[in-house]
Each structure stands twice: as C-alpha cells, then as structure tokens.
Motif scaffolding. Structure first.
Motif, PDB file in Angstrom:
ATOM      1  N   LEU A  88       0.903  -1.309  -0.025  1.00  0.00           N
ATOM      2  CA  LEU A  88      -0.100   0.136   0.143  1.00  0.00           C
ATOM      3  C   LEU A  88       0.999   1.385   0.029  1.00  0.00           C
ATOM      4  CD1 LEU A  88      -2.774  -0.832   2.753  1.00  0.00           C
ATOM      5  CD2 LEU A  88      -3.141  -0.946   0.146  1.00  0.00           C
ATOM      6  N   ALA A  89       0.419   2.272  -0.532  1.00  0.00           N
ATOM      7  CA  ALA A  89       0.932   3.652  -0.280  1.00  0.00           C
ATOM      8  C   ALA A  89       0.848   4.151   0.996  1.00  0.00           C
ATOM      9  CB  ALA A  89       0.431   4.463  -1.398  1.00  0.00           C
ATOM     10  N   PRO A  90       1.667   4.843   1.542  1.00  0.00           N
ATOM     11  CA  PRO A  90       1.721   5.484   2.786  1.00  0.00           C
ATOM     12  C   PRO A  90       0.341   6.209   3.057  1.00  0.00           C
ATOM     13  CG  PRO A  90       3.716   5.795   1.948  1.00  0.00           C
ATOM     14  CD  PRO A  90       2.966   5.231   0.638  1.00  0.00           C
ATOM     15  N   PHE A  91      -0.212   6.217   4.082  1.00  0.00           N
ATOM     16  CA  PHE A  91      -1.645   6.741   4.032  1.00  0.00           C
ATOM     17  C   PHE A  91      -1.546   8.363   4.008  1.00  0.00           C
ATOM     18  CE2 PHE A  91      -5.379   7.703   6.894  1.00  0.00           C
ATOM     19  CZ  PHE A  91      -6.153   7.277   6.302  1.00  0.00           C
ATOM     20  N   VAL A  92      -2.291   8.886   3.435  1.00  0.00           N
ATOM     21  CA  VAL A  92      -2.349  10.500   3.633  1.00  0.00           C
ATOM     22  C   VAL A  92      -3.671  11.137   3.936  1.00  0.00           C
ATOM     23  CG1 VAL A  92      -0.427  10.563   1.935  1.00  0.00           C
ATOM     24  CG2 VAL A  92      -2.828  10.871   1.208  1.00  0.00           C
ATOM     25  N   GLY A  93      -3.790  12.205   4.742  1.00  0.00           N
ATOM     26  CA  GLY A  93      -4.724  12.992   4.870  1.00  0.00           C
ATOM     27  C   GLY A  93      -5.931  12.314   5.686  1.00  0.00           C
ATOM     28  N   ARG A  94      -7.009  12.506   5.577  1.00  0.00           N
ATOM     29  CA  ARG A  94      -8.468  11.968   6.077  1.00  0.00           C
ATOM     30  C   ARG A  94      -8.401  12.292   7.773  1.00  0.00           C
ATOM     31  NH1 ARG A  94     -10.409  11.777   1.612  1.00  0.00           N
ATOM     32  NH2 ARG A  94     -10.233   9.953   0.236  1.00  0.00           N
ATOM     33  N   ASP A  95      -7.946  13.408   8.332  1.00  0.00           N
ATOM     34  CA  ASP A  95      -7.741  13.670   9.430  1.00  0.00           C
ATOM     35  C   ASP A  95      -9.228  13.897   9.977  1.00  0.00           C
ATOM     36  OD1 ASP A  95      -5.085  13.546   9.542  1.00  0.00           O
ATOM     37  OD2 ASP A  95      -4.904  15.661   9.003  1.00  0.00           O
ATOM     38  N   ALA A  96     -10.246  14.600   9.393  1.00  0.00           N
ATOM     39  CA  ALA A  96     -11.231  14.786   9.759  1.00  0.00           C
ATOM     40  C   ALA A  96     -12.202  13.714  10.077  1.00  0.00           C
ATOM     41  CB  ALA A  96     -12.220  15.892   8.783  1.00  0.00           C
ATOM     42  N   GLU A  97     -12.174  12.790   8.786  1.00  0.00           N
ATOM     43  CA  GLU A  97     -13.073  11.541   8.790  1.00  0.00           C
ATOM     44  C   GLU A  97     -12.311  10.549  10.145  1.00  0.00           C
ATOM     45  OE1 GLU A  97     -11.473  12.684   6.327  1.00  0.00           O
ATOM     46  OE2 GLU A  97     -13.103  13.188   4.881  1.00  0.00           O
ATOM     47  N   LEU A  98     -11.467  10.449  10.470  1.00  0.00           N
ATOM     48  CA  LEU A  98     -10.614   9.608  11.576  1.00  0.00           C
ATOM     49  C   LEU A  98     -11.000  10.381  12.813  1.00  0.00           C
ATOM     50  CD1 LEU A  98      -6.977   8.712  10.375  1.00  0.00           C
ATOM     51  CD2 LEU A  98      -8.940   7.265  10.594  1.00  0.00           C
ATOM     52  N   ALA A  99     -11.253  11.636  12.784  1.00  0.00           N
ATOM     53  CA  ALA A  99     -11.781  12.319  14.116  1.00  0.00           C
ATOM     54  C   ALA A  99     -13.234  11.861  14.319  1.00  0.00           C
ATOM     55  CB  ALA A  99     -11.362  13.730  13.950  1.00  0.00           C
ATOM     56  N   THR A 100     -13.976  11.711  13.382  1.00  0.00           N
ATOM     57  CA  THR A 100     -15.506  11.522  13.293  1.00  0.00           C
ATOM     58  C   THR A 100     -15.421  10.091  13.793  1.00  0.00           C
ATOM     59  OG1 THR A 100     -15.907  12.946  11.485  1.00  0.00           O
ATOM     60  CG2 THR A 100     -17.674  11.443  12.267  1.00  0.00           C
ATOM     61  N   LEU A 101     -14.403   9.222  13.299  1.00  0.00           N
ATOM     62  CA  LEU A 101     -14.919   7.728  13.629  1.00  0.00           C
ATOM     63  C   LEU A 101     -14.106   7.661  15.033  1.00  0.00           C
ATOM     64  CD1 LEU A 101     -13.219   6.265  10.363  1.00  0.00           C
ATOM     65  CD2 LEU A 101     -15.581   5.798  11.214  1.00  0.00           C
ATOM     66  N   ASP A 102     -13.045   8.310  15.319  1.00  0.00           N
ATOM     67  CA  ASP A 102     -12.946   8.116  16.934  1.00  0.00           C
ATOM     68  C   ASP A 102     -13.732   8.440  17.977  1.00  0.00           C
ATOM     69  OD1 ASP A 102     -10.326   7.162  16.518  1.00  0.00           O
ATOM     70  OD2 ASP A 102      -9.317   9.124  16.567  1.00  0.00           O
ATOM     71  N   ALA A 103     -14.707   9.771  17.464  1.00  0.00           N
ATOM     72  CA  ALA A 103     -15.629   9.927  18.270  1.00  0.00           C
ATOM     73  C   ALA A 103     -16.718   8.890  18.580  1.00  0.00           C
ATOM     74  CB  ALA A 103     -15.983  11.392  17.984  1.00  0.00           C
ATOM     75  N   ALA A 104     -17.143   8.614  17.481  1.00  0.00           N
ATOM     76  CA  ALA A 104     -18.008   7.456  17.513  1.00  0.00           C
ATOM     77  C   ALA A 104     -17.659   6.268  18.314  1.00  0.00           C
ATOM     78  CB  ALA A 104     -18.463   7.055  15.910  1.00  0.00           C
ATOM     79  N   LEU A 105     -16.430   5.814  18.243  1.00  0.00           N
ATOM     80  CA  LEU A 105     -15.872   4.706  19.031  1.00  0.00           C
ATOM     81  C   LEU A 105     -16.260   5.151  20.315  1.00  0.00           C
ATOM     82  CD1 LEU A 105     -14.460   1.857  19.197  1.00  0.00           C
ATOM     83  CD2 LEU A 105     -12.364   3.128  18.858  1.00  0.00           C
ATOM     84  N   ALA A 106     -15.588   6.298  20.709  1.00  0.00           N
ATOM     85  CA  ALA A 106     -15.806   6.695  22.073  1.00  0.00           C
ATOM     86  C   ALA A 106     -17.158   6.576  22.589  1.00  0.00           C
ATOM     87  CB  ALA A 106     -15.147   8.040  22.447  1.00  0.00           C
ATOM     88  N   ALA A 107     -18.206   6.918  21.747  1.00  0.00           N
ATOM     89  CA  ALA A 107     -19.457   6.758  22.202  1.00  0.00           C
ATOM     90  C   ALA A 107     -20.018   5.376  22.332  1.00  0.00           C
ATOM     91  CB  ALA A 107     -20.488   7.501  21.310  1.00  0.00           C
ATOM     92  N   ALA A 108     -19.467   4.469  21.401  1.00  0.00           N
ATOM     93  CA  ALA A 108     -19.899   3.190  21.561  1.00  0.00           C
ATOM     94  C   ALA A 108     -19.309   2.619  22.660  1.00  0.00           C
ATOM     95  CB  ALA A 108     -19.491   2.423  20.272  1.00  0.00           C
ATOM     96  N   LEU A 109     -18.074   2.899  23.088  1.00  0.00           N
ATOM     97  CA  LEU A 109     -17.402   2.215  24.173  1.00  0.00           C
ATOM     98  C   LEU A 109     -18.151   2.786  25.595  1.00  0.00           C
ATOM     99  CD1 LEU A 109     -13.726   2.691  23.301  1.00  0.00           C
ATOM    100  CD2 LEU A 109     -15.066   0.538  23.579  1.00  0.00           C
ATOM    101  N   ALA A 110     -18.844   4.080  25.369  1.00  0.00           N
ATOM    102  CA  ALA A 110     -19.609   4.611  26.667  1.00  0.00           C
ATOM    103  C   ALA A 110     -20.752   3.972  26.583  1.00  0.00           C
ATOM    104  CB  ALA A 110     -19.583   5.907  26.505  1.00  0.00           C
ATOM    105  N   GLY A 111     -21.289   3.057  25.762  1.00  0.00           N
ATOM    106  CA  GLY A 111     -22.484   2.405  25.834  1.00  0.00           C
ATOM    107  C   GLY A 111     -23.518   2.406  24.797  1.00  0.00           C
ATOM    108  N   ARG A 112     -23.244   3.443  23.671  1.00  0.00           N
ATOM    109  CA  ARG A 112     -24.257   3.686  22.521  1.00  0.00           C
ATOM    110  C   ARG A 112     -24.141   2.745  21.318  1.00  0.00           C
ATOM    111  NH1 ARG A 112     -24.097   9.573  20.731  1.00  0.00           N
ATOM    112  NH2 ARG A 112     -25.538   8.608  19.431  1.00  0.00           N
ATOM    113  N   THR A 113     -25.320   2.743  20.687  1.00  0.00           N
ATOM    114  CA  THR A 113     -25.342   1.900  19.427  1.00  0.00           C
ATOM    115  C   THR A 113     -25.539   3.057  18.316  1.00  0.00           C
ATOM    116  OG1 THR A 113     -26.992   0.483  20.275  1.00  0.00           O
ATOM    117  CG2 THR A 113     -26.969   0.490  18.112  1.00  0.00           C
TER     118      THR A 113
END
Ligand SMILES: Nc1ncnc2c1ncn2[C@@H]1O[C@H](COP(=O)(O)OP(=O)(O)OP(=O)(O)O)[C@@H](O)[C@H]1O
Ligand SMILES: [Mg+2]
Length: 1005
Positions: free
Chosen positions: A224-249
């Motif tokens: 694979l090519a080294p990963f570039v960009g996508r900071d905003a999307e990764l942040a959204t995904l991280d936030a969703a993960l945090a919410a799930a870990l906190a008990g949400r669907t």
C-alpha cells in the motif's frame, strides 16, 4: 436560461449522423482463448467417433463453465474456444472472471477421460489458454462467424498468448488483469514479442488462486501507499468509537465512489481502534461481493467463521454454538442473537465493506441488529462502506449517519504521488494528478504503471484494461440519456464549455441529466464559470476510447462547426479547433488552427503549448501531401513546414528534447533541398540553438558558423544581428571564454538598443547578460558577475518567466562557485519552482540539483546526493546534456567525500565524457574527486596527478575560483610538504574573491 427538461434528444438538425449499422459497437472486452493441448496427434490415434465424443464432452464443459463466470462463448472451433467477458455489460472484474473461468476449465478438462483405447504414456487431456483485454468492434455474427464477429487485435493477441502457453498453462497479459492479478498466484512477469505488435507485451502465467477476497486485499498484497490525509474523517470515527465504548449504539456509513479510499480509511481506523481499545473492544469484519456471492448472509458468515478460534481463555456465549449449527432458515436469527449476546458482554464493532453488493438477507440482518442493540442500549458501532448507488440512493445504508468521503486534495494527492514515485520528475507527478483527479486508486495504478514501464503517460491512452473496465462498467450502468451525454462530453474534451454542450444537445448546466452526471462524480463545474470538467482524466480517456471511431469523428466535425460559428474566426478558439479538426481528419483546417494557436502561445510565452501546437501543425501538414500535388504546391508546403519548424525551435529553447532536434534536422534538410539561402540560414540558426539547449555544443557551433556564412552571403542583417548572442552562448558553453566575451558584448550592445521594442528582445538581452555574468563568475570576477546578473534579472524578477528561472539557475551556480551557500540555495529554489511552473525541465532540474549541492556544502545534508541523482534522471529521457557535467561533478564530489568509490568513479567518468561535447564545467570538480579517492587509497602519485589535471581543467577555463578550490584540496590532502603554501594561496584567493564558504573551510584546517 431556459432549460428544456425534455429527454436528451440527439437526432436534431445539428446532431451527428448515426454511425453505419455495419460498423458494430466498440466495446472493451476481456477475451479468453482456450485450446486443447496436443490435439493434432490425438486425432491421429483416436477413432473418429471417439474423437467426436470427446469434443462433445469438451464443448459441454465450455458451455457450462463460461456462463457461470459471466462470460459468453463467441465461437467454438474444433477443440478451441473464444469466450468474451464484458458483453453486453462491462464489469470491473471481467479480467478476474475470465481467469477464474480458465482455472475451472483447466481443472475440469484434466479430469475428463477420452473414450476408447489410449496409447501408453498418454498424459491425459489438458488445455492451454491466453487472456487479453482491449477495445473490440462487436458485430452480430452468423453461422460462419459464430455468435458475434469480433474485430480488432485483442482476440488475436489472446489466441497468440494461448499459443505461447504450454500444456496446462494460462498466460494472461498484464494489462488485462492489472491489480486483479493479485487475486491469483502468478509466475514472474515476462515480455512476449508477438507478431504484429510493435512493442512487447508484458504477461505472466497464472498458477492458481490466491487467498484474497477484496480488491483492497489485492492492493495490500502488492504493497500500500503510505496513508495520507483523512484527519477529519478519522476524528469522526474516533468520536463514534468513544460513544460506543461509552455504551451507545451507532451506525456510520462511509460513502464514496470506487477507489476513493473507503476501505483504506476503515482499515486504518480499525488498526488503531484495535491498538487503543484492545481488550475492551471486539472487532468483526465482513465484506460483500458482486462475484461468486452465492452465499446469502456472506459478511456475517465471514464474521462467524472468524469466531471459530476464540482467543485462549476467551469464554464464548452459547449463542456461538447455536449460530454455528443453525439450519439455513434460522441462521439470520441465530447470528442476530449471537452478536447481541456478545454486545451484552463487551462493546462490539461490526464493519461491513462493499455494502452496495449486500444480499437482502444481510441488509435485513444489519437493520435488525441496529434496532435490537439500540432498544437494549448496547455498546455497538456499526461501520459500513458503500459506493453511492444512483438507482436507489441510501437504499442500503439509509439509516446510517453518512460520512461522504471526498477525493484527496491536490496537496494530499501530490504527497501520495511523491511517496509512490519518489524519484519521478515533477511533471510526471503533475500528469498523474491530472489524470487521477484525487482518486487514490487511480493514483496508485498510474504510479505503478509509470514505475513498471518507466514511460510517461500518454494523453488519451488509458493505462490498463482493468482500470478502463472499472470506468466503463460505471458508464454502462448509466441510463442511455446520461451515457450518451457523457460520451459526447468526452469527445469535447476534459473541459466542457457549457454553451457548446447546450448547442449540441440542448442540455445546460441545470439539466437533470447533467446534474445526474455531476452527482455521480463524472463531471463537475470547473473553476472557470460556464465550464464543466471531468472529475478524473482517466474517466474521460476511457469513455473516449470506447466511443466508435465514426461516431467520434462525426462528433468532432460537429463540434468544430459549432466552434467555428462561435468565434473561430476571431482567433479565440484555435487550440480547440486544431484538436477537433485533427480528430475529424480535416487536415487543412487542423494545420491552420494549430499553427495559429502555436503563434498565439509563442506571443504569450506559453512555450510548452506553442511547442505542442507547432508539432501538431507539422503532423497535419504531413497529411496534406497528395500525389496530385504539383511542384509549386510541394515547395509551398515544404516552406511552410520549415517555417513552423523554426518557430518550434524558438519555442523549445528553454526545454528542448532530442525529438525537437530531429525535427530541426529534418527542416534543415528540407531547406537545403529548397535551396533558398534565407531559409537555410535561419534553419541552421535554430538547429544550432536547439542543439545548444541540448548540450551538443560542438555540433551546434558548426551549425552556427554555417548560419553566419549563409546569412552574410544573402545579407540577412536581422539574423546576423541575432547570431553573436548565440555564438557567444555556444562559445561560453564550450568554455572558450576568450571568444565568447567579445561576441556576448557585441550582442548585448545591439540588444540593449532594441530591448524596449519588444518583450522578445528583452528576453534575448537578459539571457545574453546572464551568460556574460556566469562567464565573469567562472573567471572569479564575482562582483562584476553579480552586477550583470542584477541587470539581467531586473525586468523579470518575480515575473515567473522562464528566463527568470534560467538566470536564477545560473546565479545559483555562481554562488556555489563562490561558496555563498545560503544565497545559492535561495536562487536554486526559485529556478526550480519557476522552472516547474513554466514546464522547463532543464531549469527545474538544474535548480533542484544546485539547491541540493548547496545543502550538502552548507549542512552536509544527507539527502543531497539522491536529489542530484533524481534531477539527473529527470533530464535523461530528453537526451539533454547541457551543462550536465555540473551534476556529475557535484555527485563525484559528494560521493568521494562519503567514500563511495565505485559510484564516485562513475560520475567522474561521466563528467569527463561531457568534455567530448566541450562541456568542461564539471571537469575540475571531477578530477578533484578522483584525487581525493586516490589519496584515500594511499596512492599519492596518482592523487598528485589528478590534482594536476584539476589545475589544468581550471586553467583551461581561466577559472580562478577553481584554482583556489584545487589548492584547498591540495592542502587538505597533505600529500607533501607544500600543503601549507597551497593553503596560503587558497586562503588569499578566497579572501580576494569573497569566497566565504571556502574561506571558512580553509580556516578550519
Ligand atoms: N488516504 C489514502 N492515502 C493513501 N492511499 C490511499 C488512501 N485512500 C486510499 N488509498 C489507496 O487507494 C486504493 C483504493 O482505496 P480503497 O480500496 O480504500 O478504495 P474504496 O473506496 O474502498 O474503493 P471500492 O469502492 O472499489 O472498494 C487503495 O490501494 C488504497 O491503499
Ligand atoms: Mg473498498
């Protein structure tokens, strides 16, 4: 604007004539040719009846297996068969399908037993096959021609590949499979020279299937090519993960077109989610397939199979066993119960890729899972990736919170290209970006293609058949009105003026069909108002290629008529007209417009465009030649050709290639044949100039002298006024400073008088001044040199003109001679940047190399050597050698200091080789490097001899700075007692000439 919302109606008064029915359809097909091995000898020993039975068995296999993989049998001939994949509908995985079919056929035939007695040692039945893809003209067939008639070279190539295959072998061309080859185990890539093909064809043997399910896994296998960009999307995904870990669907749906990076983004996210949450989170992965997806609930069953082997000590719920042993009718319920049970224990992350291909049962289960988990308040993150579906937008992931993934920005794309092709020149990188338009898959593919073939991307030539299939399959799914519109747009070009589209089709920017194409990422509004543009250059090229020749030509004619009516006469649209007229084979018009467009570009100093247009005009003129032409017409055409070639010479002085030189050599021959002295003198002049730009100094001097002689004879004063400048530059390049300076002074005196009259004169003056400045610099007269540089630069400083880049490049070289590293780097950076902007590879590369050498001298920058190597490689394909002894000298210097004797010696030799074209500028540096190498080996006599040669090379150029630097090296090497005297000489010379960087080095000694 009034918009007709009526369906797109092509057959209006000004619509193109439909192509004749007999022309067939142009299609991108993948062809599989299979043949029975050793059948001739078999027919000899087999009874006719037995042979017929065996053939019937074979045909039955063909008829069963080919359609199973989505192929169609085009014809069966004896024991051989030709199958096509991609008809009537192109699929992005046609290459994979053809290969799967071949593997299955080969296996099936191996287990086929021919009836009747068999000779001893009969090895059994085997096939040999070939796979190739390309554009084919498809006609309806008949009894004689088979189910359809296929015209074009691709079927023959598939047959040839099959011929080349031994018993049991499958040979596939590289272009037919592309990335899809990663779905299979293959032998090494090899080149096949096929009859009737100019270039060899890259191919490999397919050995079997690889354990790869998705295209993404295929990419992973290749790297694979080294990963570039996508900071905003990764942040959204991280936030969703945090919410799930906190008990949400939650359900997040990532949406974007093919290859934009959905899978990659998720995989990157999952990797670090796994690392972060570790024990606290369980990750499940599944994907849906369009192909071989016989299995309902495919993604969930994949997850289930992964749960077979729980981690040691992991206690699985009883629902696992129930799900594993559920009857098909209860499977969905059991899977639902299992996932909910797991979520009651720990947070779960469920990722389903390629949701657009999900079966209904999977979709229903997905929706139920979400609803069930939400109702019970369970920690669950559902993540899906899907391509947008025009027919049913949001049908699959309609309940999800959608992340629309944009293409990479220009900056991100540039970084991706830079990382994939670290050594590529900046122009290849720009070309890749233009074609790929921020689509990382296209970027990867184009970079791989460029790396494999080492060739530049050719305009209008799609890189690989499988990539083309990916694009064509999207076009194939469009409703007819939109498909026709996008084809017409492709014929117009990469940029589509809205008025033209409206004139041709009645569809403006707001028309629903145009809007639909925009929504599906085919086209989008350009920065220039009133224009649309193809999102990816590749898309345009592929669609254009797949448009029938007659249809295409008719459309080009039509477009040209519209353009002429609009403003061709006013001279606004020469470039566009030149393109469309040539494509419509209207050569007189094409020649006229290309020439006019070239002249306009020349006036605007858009030299690369001028070059392109003049070359197109010359090509069009070649087509104008007819057998009926009388002598007068022939002479007229010849003179026109030579005249355009001369202007081509003018356009390529900042960026010449061997091709340009060939054109001018041909022009010189035509001028000689014509016999008109004025024509001869000027052609010789431009020939010498282009030769100069390519570093062919010795030959160029001869042509310049010829131009002087003829111009004097015919009294061409205007040309005679130009010649001193050129001859001066040539003499300077040959380090004949005694001859160069008077010529340059003469030229400068004349050019000063005329400078205010035209910008072209100003350029000539500045370039002559620049030459004078570096000649002064090389003689160690740095103060004077910088004064002259300042005068040369003044009219162009900050202008972004090619001549600014040239002057800054030379200034950088002079600063390097003087040891003023920081200033050298500043000038070199400008040369590099402006050179890239005006597409002058020579200055761009020289700026890159000079800056790198400055960084080496100032900070011992470890990347310098690679950067100079890169710059040297950029110039190599153009065959240009002007001052390339600089590069080799710099490299020899760095490498000898680093102790890389082998590589250093190579560049010493290369620098000295340039001496044959009288390019001595790197000579002293090269000899010094050789002296340093010899001293390192302890070979004192040899080191002394090289020092002597270095001194001689400096004296030949009358170069005081070289003498001083050679003396410094003498002091550094301490070969005998005279080193202190040498140091003294060096130090006083450095002081006298203001050679600050070297003075510091001397003082450290
Ligand atoms: N941000 C990125 N940086 C570097 N490379 C990327 C990036 N995004 C995608 N790529 C590369 O581009 C290629 C295509 O990406 P990917 O497979 O993720 O596309 P996709 O949107 O999932 O396409 P499809 O719909 O066909 O599955 C991959 O090989 C991937 O490595
Ligand atoms: Mg994907």
């Amino acid at each position: 604007m009034t918009e007709s919302h009526a369906p797109f109606t092509a057959p209006s008064a000004n619509a193109p004539a439909p192509s004749p029915a007999t022309q067939g359809q142009r299609r991108l097909l993948t062809l599989l040719f299979v043949d029975l091995s050793g059948s001739t000898s078999m027919a000899e020993w087999m009874e006719a009846e037995h042979y017929a039975t065996m053939l019937a068995g074979l045909r039955a296999l063909y008829e069963r297996i080919v359609p199973h993989h989505g192929g169609v049998i085009a014809r069966i001939q004896g024991d051989g068969m030709l199958a096509v994949f991609g008809h009537p509908e192109v699929r992005e995985d046609d290459g994979r399908r053809a290969t799967e079919a071949a593997l299955e056929l080969h296996a099936a035939v191996r287990s086929l037993v021919p009836p009747g007695p068999k000779p001893a040692g009969f090895p059994g039945l085997t096939l040999h096959s070939g796979i190739h893809a390309g554009i084919v003209l498809v006609n309806d067939g008949d009894q004689m021609r088979g189910r359809f008639e296929l015209l074009g070279n691709a079927p023959n190539i598939a047959a040839r590949l099959s011929e080349a295959a031994k018993a049991n072998e499958i040979i596939a061309s590289e272009e037919s499979l592309g990335l899809q080859s990663q779905f299979f185990e293959t032998g090494p890539r090899f080149l096949l020279q096929l009859r009737g093909r100019a270039t060899p064809l890259a191919a490999y043997r397919v050995l079997g299937r690889a354990a790869v399910g998705r295209r993404f896994d295929a990419s992973v296998r290749r790297g694979l090519a080294p990963f570039v960009g996508r900071d905003a999307e990764l942040a959204t995904l991280d936030a969703a993960l945090a919410a799930a870990l906190a008990g949400r669907t939650l359900w997040l749906g990532i949406r974007a077109g093919a290859g934009v990076g959905k899978t990659r983004l998720t995989e990157e996210f999952l990797r670090h989610a796994h690392a972060q949450a570790d024990q606290a989170l369980r990750i499940h992965r599944g994907y849906c397939e369009s192909y071989l997806s016989a299995e309902p609930l495919q993604p969930f069953l994949q997850m289930l199979r992964h749960m077979d082997s729980p981690a040691p000590g992991e206690d699985m719920p009883p629902e696992l066993f129930a799900a594993q042993h559920s009857a098909p009718g209860q499977r969905a319920d059991a899977l639902l119960a299992l996932l909910l049970a797991l979520a009651r224990r720990t947070p779960q992350l469920v990722f389903i890729d390629d949701l657009q291909w999900a079966d209904d049962a999977s979709l229903r289960l997905l929706h139920r899972l979400r609803a069930g988990a939400a109702a019970q308040g369970l920690p669950l993150l559902l993540l899906t990736a899907s391509r947008p579906q025009p027919a049913l937008p949001g049908a699959n992931d309609g309940d999800a919170e959608i992340i629309e993934l944009p293409p990479l920005t220009e900056l991100e794309a540039a970084r991706a290209v830079q990382q994939l092709l670290p050594q590529s020149d900046p122009f290849i990188a720009a070309e890749v970006q233009r074609h790929a338009g921020g689509n990382p898959l296209f970027i990867e593919e184009l970079c791989h293609a460029a790396a494999d073939t080492g060739e530049r991307l050719v305009e209008g030539q799609s890189s690989s058949a499988w990539l083309a299939a990916l694009v064509e399959s999207r076009v194939g799914r469009l409703p007819p009105e939109q498909a026709q519109l996008v084809r017409l747009s492709a014929v117009i070009g990469n940029v589509i003026p809205v008025w033209l589209l409206q004139a041709l089709t009645g569809c403006g920017e707001q028309h629903p069909a145009v809007q639909a194409l925009a929504a599906q990422d085919f086209i989008f509004p350009d920065q220039t108002p009133g224009h649309l543009r193809f999102k990816h250059g590749i898309t345009r090229d592929v669609i254009y290629e797949a448009t029938g020749l007659h249809e295409r030509q008719a459309l080009h004619r039509h477009i040209s008529a519209q353009l002429s009516a609009r403003g061709g006469a006013a001279g606004q649209l020469h470039e566009q007209l030149a393109y469309h007229d040539a494509a419509a084979n209207d050569w007189p018009a094409a020649a006229h417009h290309a020439e006019a467009a070239g002249d306009q570009a020349l006036v605007a100093s858009a030299l690369d465009r001028a070059k392109k247009q003049f070359r197109a005009a010359l090509a069009a003129l070649e087509f104008l030649q007819t057998p009926e032409e009388d002598d007068g017409q022939a002479r007229e055409r010849r003179r026109r050709w030579v005249g355009i070639a001369q202007r081509l010479g003018m356009a390529c002085v900042f960026d010449a290639s061997q091709d340009d030189l060939r054109v001018l050599k041909h022009a010189a021959a035509l001028a000689q044949a014509d016999g008109e002295p004025g024509l001869i003198a000027r052609t010789e002049y431009w020939l010498s100039y282009v030769g100069y730009a390519l570093g062919e100094t010795r030959d160029s001097l001869a042509h310049a002298n010829a131009a002087v002689a003829v111009a004097q004879r015919c009294g061409d004063d205007a040309l005679l006024a130009q010649l001193p400048g050129t001859v001066g530059q040539l003499q300077a390049a040959a380090a004949n400073y005694a001859e160069a300076l008077p010529m340059l002074d003469l030229a400068i005196a004349r050019q000063r008088q005329r400078a205010s009259k035209s910008p072209a004169n100003q350029i000539g003056l500045s370039y002559s001044l620049c030459c004078r400045a570096y000649v002064l610099g090389d003689q160690g007269l740095f103060e004077q040199a910088h004064e002259v540089f300042a005068e040369a630069l003044a009219p162009f400083d900050g202008s972004g003109h090619a001549v600014e880049a040239s002057i800054q490049g030379w200034r950088a070289a002079v600063f390097l001679w003087q040891g003023r590293w920081a200033e050298a780097r500043g000038s070199a950076a400008t040369a590099h940047r402006v050179g890239a902007q005006v597409r002058s590879m020579f200055t761009c590369a020289m700026g890159h190399a000079a800056g790198a050498y400055g960084a080496w001298m100032q900070d011992a920058d470890a990347t310098a050597r690679q950067r100079i190597l890169d710059a040297t490689a950029w110039l190599a394909p153009r065959g240009g050698g002007l001052y390339s002894s600089f590069n080799h000298g710099w490299l020899a210097d760095i490498l000898s200091t680093q102790g890389d004797a082998g590589a250093a010696r190579h560049h010493v030799a290369m620098a000295l080789k340039r001496g044959r074209q009288h390019d001595w500028i790197g000579g002293a540096m090269a000899y010094r490097a050789a002296a340093r190498l010899a001293a390192r080996m302890g070979d004192v006599p040899r080191a002394k001899r090289y020092l002597g040669l270095a001194r001689g090379a400096g004296e030949q150029r009358n170069s005081d700075h070289e003498a001083a630097v050679t003396a410094l090296l003498e002091a550094e090497l301490k070969l005998d007692d005279s080193w202190q005297a040498a140091l003294e000489r060096a130090r006083s010379a450095f002081e006298r000439m203001g050679m600050t960087g070297f003075l510091e080095r001397a003082q450290r000694l």
